[in-house]
Design a protein around this motif. Structure first.
Motif, PDB file in Angstrom:
ATOM      1  N   ASN A  48     -25.385 -33.007  16.075  1.00  0.00           N
ATOM      2  CA  ASN A  48     -25.825 -32.348  15.015  1.00  0.00           C
ATOM      3  C   ASN A  48     -25.311 -32.565  13.721  1.00  0.00           C
ATOM      4  O   ASN A  48     -25.975 -32.432  12.507  1.00  0.00           O
ATOM      5  CB  ASN A  48     -25.652 -30.744  15.338  1.00  0.00           C
ATOM      6  N   LYS A  49     -24.173 -33.238  13.718  1.00  0.00           N
ATOM      7  CA  LYS A  49     -23.468 -33.787  12.349  1.00  0.00           C
ATOM      8  C   LYS A  49     -24.568 -34.535  11.594  1.00  0.00           C
ATOM      9  O   LYS A  49     -24.337 -34.736  10.464  1.00  0.00           O
ATOM     10  CB  LYS A  49     -22.062 -34.355  12.550  1.00  0.00           C
ATOM     11  N   LYS A  52     -26.526 -32.873   8.883  1.00  0.00           N
ATOM     12  CA  LYS A  52     -25.607 -32.412   7.838  1.00  0.00           C
ATOM     13  C   LYS A  52     -25.223 -33.543   7.150  1.00  0.00           C
ATOM     14  O   LYS A  52     -25.211 -33.418   5.737  1.00  0.00           O
ATOM     15  CB  LYS A  52     -24.425 -31.667   8.320  1.00  0.00           C
ATOM     16  N   ASN A  77     -16.415 -34.691  17.457  1.00  0.00           N
ATOM     17  CA  ASN A  77     -17.824 -35.756  17.088  1.00  0.00           C
ATOM     18  C   ASN A  77     -18.085 -35.730  15.614  1.00  0.00           C
ATOM     19  O   ASN A  77     -18.805 -36.628  15.189  1.00  0.00           O
ATOM     20  CB  ASN A  77     -18.844 -34.682  17.810  1.00  0.00           C
ATOM     21  N   GLY A 156     -16.371 -30.204  10.067  1.00  0.00           N
ATOM     22  CA  GLY A 156     -17.604 -29.945  10.906  1.00  0.00           C
ATOM     23  C   GLY A 156     -18.835 -29.896   9.833  1.00  0.00           C
ATOM     24  O   GLY A 156     -20.062 -29.429  10.281  1.00  0.00           O
ATOM     25  N   ALA A 190     -24.815 -23.525  19.443  1.00  0.00           N
ATOM     26  CA  ALA A 190     -23.444 -23.597  19.288  1.00  0.00           C
ATOM     27  C   ALA A 190     -23.224 -23.009  17.975  1.00  0.00           C
ATOM     28  O   ALA A 190     -23.887 -23.371  16.714  1.00  0.00           O
ATOM     29  CB  ALA A 190     -22.743 -24.749  19.565  1.00  0.00           C
ATOM     30  N   SER A 191     -21.964 -22.222  17.712  1.00  0.00           N
ATOM     31  CA  SER A 191     -21.612 -21.545  16.464  1.00  0.00           C
ATOM     32  C   SER A 191     -20.021 -22.076  16.178  1.00  0.00           C
ATOM     33  O   SER A 191     -19.342 -21.527  16.922  1.00  0.00           O
ATOM     34  CB  SER A 191     -21.879 -20.251  16.417  1.00  0.00           C
ATOM     35  N   GLY A 192     -19.723 -23.234  15.500  1.00  0.00           N
ATOM     36  CA  GLY A 192     -18.563 -23.769  15.384  1.00  0.00           C
ATOM     37  C   GLY A 192     -18.072 -23.442  13.855  1.00  0.00           C
ATOM     38  O   GLY A 192     -17.525 -22.679  13.364  1.00  0.00           O
ATOM     39  N   GLY A 194     -20.218 -23.486  11.860  1.00  0.00           N
ATOM     40  CA  GLY A 194     -21.086 -22.556  11.240  1.00  0.00           C
ATOM     41  C   GLY A 194     -22.379 -23.464  10.274  1.00  0.00           C
ATOM     42  O   GLY A 194     -23.227 -22.425  10.217  1.00  0.00           O
ATOM     43  N   GLY A 195     -22.158 -24.454  10.252  1.00  0.00           N
ATOM     44  CA  GLY A 195     -23.323 -25.214   9.434  1.00  0.00           C
ATOM     45  C   GLY A 195     -24.729 -25.113  10.209  1.00  0.00           C
ATOM     46  O   GLY A 195     -25.782 -25.051   9.532  1.00  0.00           O
ATOM     47  N   THR A 196     -24.766 -25.435  11.577  1.00  0.00           N
ATOM     48  CA  THR A 196     -26.026 -25.458  12.325  1.00  0.00           C
ATOM     49  C   THR A 196     -26.463 -24.009  12.400  1.00  0.00           C
ATOM     50  O   THR A 196     -27.459 -24.095  11.806  1.00  0.00           O
ATOM     51  CB  THR A 196     -25.642 -26.004  13.800  1.00  0.00           C
ATOM     52  N   ASP A 285     -21.580 -31.508  27.122  1.00  0.00           N
ATOM     53  CA  ASP A 285     -20.064 -31.615  26.944  1.00  0.00           C
ATOM     54  C   ASP A 285     -19.321 -30.340  27.181  1.00  0.00           C
ATOM     55  O   ASP A 285     -19.793 -29.114  27.205  1.00  0.00           O
ATOM     56  CB  ASP A 285     -19.761 -32.362  25.661  1.00  0.00           C
ATOM     57  N   TYR A 288     -18.595 -27.909  23.505  1.00  0.00           N
ATOM     58  CA  TYR A 288     -19.523 -27.280  22.589  1.00  0.00           C
ATOM     59  C   TYR A 288     -20.799 -26.689  23.771  1.00  0.00           C
ATOM     60  O   TYR A 288     -20.962 -25.541  24.222  1.00  0.00           O
ATOM     61  CB  TYR A 288     -20.145 -28.193  21.549  1.00  0.00           C
ATOM     62  N   THR A 316     -26.575 -29.819  20.677  1.00  0.00           N
ATOM     63  CA  THR A 316     -26.184 -30.317  19.474  1.00  0.00           C
ATOM     64  C   THR A 316     -25.293 -31.593  19.728  1.00  0.00           C
ATOM     65  O   THR A 316     -24.662 -32.113  18.655  1.00  0.00           O
ATOM     66  CB  THR A 316     -25.341 -29.429  18.941  1.00  0.00           C
ATOM     67  N   GLY A 317     -25.359 -32.173  20.890  1.00  0.00           N
ATOM     68  CA  GLY A 317     -24.687 -33.401  20.954  1.00  0.00           C
ATOM     69  C   GLY A 317     -23.299 -33.422  21.830  1.00  0.00           C
ATOM     70  O   GLY A 317     -23.208 -32.496  22.575  1.00  0.00           O
ATOM     71  N   GLY A 318     -22.545 -34.266  21.409  1.00  0.00           N
ATOM     72  CA  GLY A 318     -21.086 -34.231  21.905  1.00  0.00           C
ATOM     73  C   GLY A 318     -20.880 -35.021  23.325  1.00  0.00           C
ATOM     74  O   GLY A 318     -19.773 -35.091  23.782  1.00  0.00           O
TER      75      GLY A 318
HETATM   76  C1  LIG Z   1     -21.515 -31.359  19.882  1.00  0.00           C
HETATM   77  C2  LIG Z   1     -21.231 -30.060  18.814  1.00  0.00           C
HETATM   78  N1  LIG Z   1     -21.934 -29.213  19.293  1.00  0.00           N
HETATM   79  C3  LIG Z   1     -21.932 -28.172  18.151  1.00  0.00           C
HETATM   80  C4  LIG Z   1     -20.940 -28.161  17.146  1.00  0.00           C
HETATM   81  C5  LIG Z   1     -20.828 -26.908  16.423  1.00  0.00           C
HETATM   82  O1  LIG Z   1     -21.667 -27.125  15.137  1.00  0.00           O
HETATM   83  P1  LIG Z   1     -21.422 -26.417  13.726  1.00  0.00           P
HETATM   84  O2  LIG Z   1     -20.072 -27.050  13.531  1.00  0.00           O
HETATM   85  O3  LIG Z   1     -22.305 -26.506  12.853  1.00  0.00           O
HETATM   86  O4  LIG Z   1     -21.257 -25.111  14.043  1.00  0.00           O
HETATM   87  C6  LIG Z   1     -20.167 -29.464  17.187  1.00  0.00           C
HETATM   88  C7  LIG Z   1     -19.085 -28.965  15.978  1.00  0.00           C
HETATM   89  O5  LIG Z   1     -18.081 -29.774  15.856  1.00  0.00           O
HETATM   90  C8  LIG Z   1     -20.311 -30.465  17.940  1.00  0.00           C
HETATM   91  O6  LIG Z   1     -19.504 -31.397  17.791  1.00  0.00           O
END
Ligand SMILES: Cc1ncc(COP(=O)(O)O)c(C=O)c1O
Length: 336
Positions: A48-49, A52, A77, A156, A190-192, A194-196, A285, A288, A316-318
């Motif tokens: 996902n990065k 951004k 990531n 992030g 995922a909500s980490g 928060g950008g996504t 992964d 996330y 979102t990857g990882g």
């Molecule tokens: C694989 C993966 N998924 C989800 C997220 C979370 O996304 P966000 O940081 O936009 O909330 C991250 C953040 O590092 C990530 O690496």
């Protein structure tokens, strides 16, 4: 909402596919689960990065930066992808790692290996709980004293500039939804940082559809995470000059699937990773996407979604991080 007048670099020349997860949907007895493959985005290893960074790096270049500085956990990531963007642009990159539930190992596998392979210029390691914003400011000053110009990419990519990548993603999803003649009833992500999550909510709010988004937390409690996401949305509303405020209720997070802590998977996380690998051939992964899939499965089991609805899981990857978690993933009883 038109993002055309914001500077942007292009790191993915295609739409990421939306695919049906037929076996998973059948095993769970409905709803119809689809996956948006943002693990297949451009830049080394995807995730996902990348969306951004298209906006963040364009901003850095506009400011005349020669070096990107960013921070994350030791298997970040986001750090790997910021470095990959720097390599692509001919910039340097310095990383700040916070030892969040995991020690830094210079010979580590996964993202750490890729960071070394791609030639990270400098790594600084700090303990969990360090004020990483101040530390990055110090790194920027150090560069200035060397006659260089650094640009700090928010942790992030979690600010309004980075979130524009997911406003764009909403446009992509709606275009695909039309082409596929499928109306999505719910998005799970995922909500980490928060950008996504914030980009998705703002993008949907500004569109003609109303698709609820559920964020599965990976680190923070429900209230704290919702406030974080809402804060980014408010800045995004200003940046994009949206006519209409996004209501606070549009931000919905669940903290039931974090497990023992950040980067510490629960049994359900590992079971979800194994299930997707064995039934769909898709890699998730433990930090996330495994937690998010465990959340989606948990919600299906408790009847959260109607039986015939169409649910979109955002991958979102990882994936590169899984090689560092090999024994954790394989030590749990293998399904099937
Ligand atoms: C694989 C993966 N998924 C989800 C997220 C979370 O996304 P966000 O940081 O936009 O909330 C991250 C953040 O590092 C990530 O690496």
């Amino acid at each position: 909402m038109n993002l055309q007048h914001f500077p942007r670099r292009i790191y993915t020349e295609y739409n990421t596919p939306i695919q049906p997860l037929r076996h998973l949907s059948k095993i769970l007895g409905g709803p119809n689960i689809y996956i948006k493959r943002d693990d297949l985005l451009g830049l080394t290893g995807g995730g996902n990065k990348t969306r951004k960074l298209e906006f963040l790096v364009a901003h850095a270049l506009e400011q005349g930066a020669d070096t990107l500085i960013t921070t994350g956990a030791v298997q970040s990531n986001h750090c790997r992808l910021t470095l990959a963007a720097a390599v692509k642009e001919g910039l340097k990159c310095r990383l700040l790692f916070e030892e969040r539930n995991r020690k830094y190992d210079p010979n580590g596998n996964g993202n750490l290996f890729l960071d070394r392979l791609m030639g990270v210029e400098k790594i600084k390691v700090v303990p969990d709980g360090t004020d990483v914003v101040s530390e990055m400011d110090i790194m920027k000053q150090e560069l200035e004293s060397e006659g260089r110009k650094g640009y700090i990419v928010a942790e992030g990519g979690g600010n309004d500039i980075g979130a524009m990548g997911y406003v764009n993603c909403v446009h992509e999803i709606l275009e695909q939804s039309q082409e596929m003649e499928i109306q999505f009833d719910h998005i799970v992500t995922a909500s980490g940082s928060g950008g996504t999550h914030s980009g998705l909510v703002a993008g949907i709010h500004d569109s003609t559809v109303n698709i609820p988004v559920t964020g599965i937390n990976v680190r923070r409690g429900k209230f704290q995470q919702e406030q974080k996401v809402y804060g980014i949305i408010r800045n995004l509303v200003d940046r994009l000059d949206l006519h209409d405020d996004v209501p606070r209720e549009a931000v919905h997070c669940l903290d039931d699937y974090i497990g023992p802590g950040y980067a510490l998977p629960s049994e359900d996380t590992i079971a979800a990773i194994q299930l997707l690998a064995q039934k769909e051939g898709i890699l998730l992964d433990p930090v996330y996407t495994g937690k998010v899939m465990a959340g989606l499965i948990g919600l299906v089991k408790e009847g959260y979604f109607s039986h015939d609805s169409n649910i979109l899981f955002l991958h979102t990857g990882g994936t590169p991080a899984i090689y560092e978690f090999k024994s954790t993933i394989l030590n749990q009883h293998i399904l099937g």
